[in-house]
Design a protein around this motif. Structure first.
Motif: not given
Length: 510
Positions: A376, A381, A383, A388, A391, A409-412, A414-415
């Motif tokens: 992420c 973060c 993760q 991820c 995004h 990339f972004a984890c759920d 943070c997204h």
């Protein structure tokens, strides 16, 4: 009374206790008057004070030892003495004693005072700049350095770790240590793959009265990488839930997002329970562990990323999508046996492009993101990539293409923070004049960071940056020569450390 005439009554402990009581009452009764910035400032100042008090433990433990209080009390040794006297756990007491041995000044039989084993860590600890956890991990890394590393290099390695600790996280120090050790000890004289295999083992303890069995042991980085790849899919919320008859299982092929989201909404298990159920699912008849379908657009398999120089030299570490680090030699061996994906990075990365007609990132693009982002991208973060989604930095609905330079990339969790509202986070591509050109920057809402400065996440890159500096500038460390590394070499590594911590994380909003 000590030699200066100071007694317990006038040493300041009573004033400290009164100040703590006053602070506690003020915080409990007047917190509503504090601004958001005041709360964060108070937390940080209080943390510094707690660290300084923790460092004071070392002096008191040394004093107790010099007075033989542990022997006279009947405890025999310092760890049980601290446990009985202060009501500590065995682990906590043991850590305090170990930190004291590395950061304390002990009077020798000659009457001279010996400096701390880790003088720079001891100084930063006493100043409240680093925590006991930072010191604990610094000790672990330093104790694993080869004995024949020159003294100046050992001191500079400690300085690297302390410099990072002032603004970084304790857990990241082990990543730095693994990367540095992989280059200072490429021949496996200190920690080799053979040593790890000798330590491997899993023990199923005796069942308890309720029939439950505890598992203990150590698994190799290779087994960890394989399990992580499977658990990334099977242990995610909603999957393989033994308490939900409608939960998707390991036997299911393609799983619609709506089905998985509905199952996740019903899932009340913690992370340990999900891992248990995933392992149970893997061992069921009819489950082919070599074909578990896909997870977040990629086949469920081990993916290694490594630098071109490490690939050519057979040294260093390879990193998986879940953040596990495996020696390059073992990664290449696994590639020959089980055919995982290996992404080899050159200095320019891996540019891939797709046409506007596709909204979701392709498997090849996710591999490129894995190699570039590793996890992420929101500052702070941790993760890994396996948790991820891809995004769109410029949103798809606003014309943003599904190109590698518009993906991150972004984890759920943070997204979900990204939106156009006043409390929403924004993402941008860092410009060419930035030291992080091409990376993804996150802009926090004004309530979190009034400056609006975009920041990047280096938690997944910290070991890589420092290890690259060691690899390129300090090759004599690897050769085990007895001559001291040059000052320019060591300065380059310190600069790399400072660049890693130059973009600190923002306060967590989760």
């Amino acid at each position: 009374m000590d030699s200066n005439g100071v007694t317990l009554d006038d040493c300041g402990i009573a004033e400290l206790a009164a100040a703590v009581a006053s602070l506690t009452e003020s915080v409990q009764n007047g917190m509503v008057e504090f601004s958001d910035g005041d709360v964060v400032s108070l937390m940080r100042q209080l943390e510094t004070c707690k660290r300084q008090l923790a460092a004071l433990d070392t002096r008191l433990i040394i004093e107790a030892g010099e007075r033989s209080l542990h022997s006279r009390s009947g405890a025999g040794k310092m760890v049980p003495f601290l446990r009985h006297t202060l009501g500590l756990s065995r682990y906590d007491a043991s850590v305090r004693v170990k930190v004291t041995h590395h950061c304390g000044e002990f009077v020798q039989q000659t009457g001279h005072v010996a400096p701390p084993v880790l003088p720079m860590a001891a100084e930063a600890f006493a100043a409240g700049e680093i925590s006991r956890d930072h010191v604990r991990h610094i000790m672990d890394v330093m104790n694993h350095l080869p004995l024949d590393v020159p003294a100046e290099a050992r001191a500079e390695a400690e300085q690297i770790l302390v410099d990072y600790s002032r603004n970084g996280w304790p857990d990241d120090l082990l990543k730095i240590g693994r990367d540095i050790l992989a280059r200072l000890d490429p021949d496996g004289k200190v920690v080799s793959d053979a040593d790890r295999r000798r330590r491997r083992g899993i023990t199923l303890c005796r069942p308890g009265v309720d029939g439950m069995t505890r598992i203990e042991g150590w698994i190799t980085p290779e087994l960890r990488a394989l399990l992580d790849a499977a658990f990334a899919k099977l242990a995610r919320p909603g999957m393989c839930n033994l308490e939900d008859a409608e939960s998707p299982t390991a036997r299911d092929g393609f799983i619609e997002n709506a089905v998985l989201d509905a199952a996740a909404g019903r899932d009340r298990r913690d992370a340990g329970q999900r891992t248990h159920d995933a392992l149970f699912a893997l061992l069921q008849p009819g489950v082919d562990v070599s074909d578990l379908g896909s997870h977040r657009g990629m086949p469920v398999q081990v993916v290694f990323t490594m630098s071109l120089s490490d690939f050519e030299n057979g040294t260093g570490v390879a990193t998986t999508a879940s953040g596990t680090q495996v020696s390059v030699a073992e990664a290449l061996k696994m590639a020959a046996d089980s055919h995982p994906v290996i992404a080899v990075l050159d200095g320019d990365g891996m540019p891939l492009y797709l046409q506007r007609s596709r909204r979701t990132a392709s498997e090849a693009q996710r591999l490129a993101l894995l190699a570039r982002d590793k996890g992420c991208t929101r500052p702070g973060c941790e993760q890994p990539a396996s948790m991820c989604a891809a995004h769109h930095i410029t949103d798809w609905a606003k014309g943003g293409p599904t190109d590698i330079d518009n993906l991150a990339f972004a984890c759920d969790r943070c997204h979900a923070l990204i939106n156009d509202g006043p409390d929403g986070w924004k993402t941008v591509v860092m410009g060419k004049d930035s030291p992080y050109a091409g990376r993804t920057g996150w802009i926090a809402p004004k309530s979190v960071d009034p400056t609006g400065i975009p920041r990047v996440n280096d938690r997944h890159h910290v070991g890589q940056v420092i290890a690259a500096a060691v690899d390129s500038s300090c090759r004599q460390w690897r050769s085990r020569v007895s001559s001291k590394p040059s000052r320019s070499c060591l300065t380059g590594v310190r600069k790399a450390t400072r660049s890693v911590v130059a973009s600190p994380a923002l306060p967590d909003v989760g």
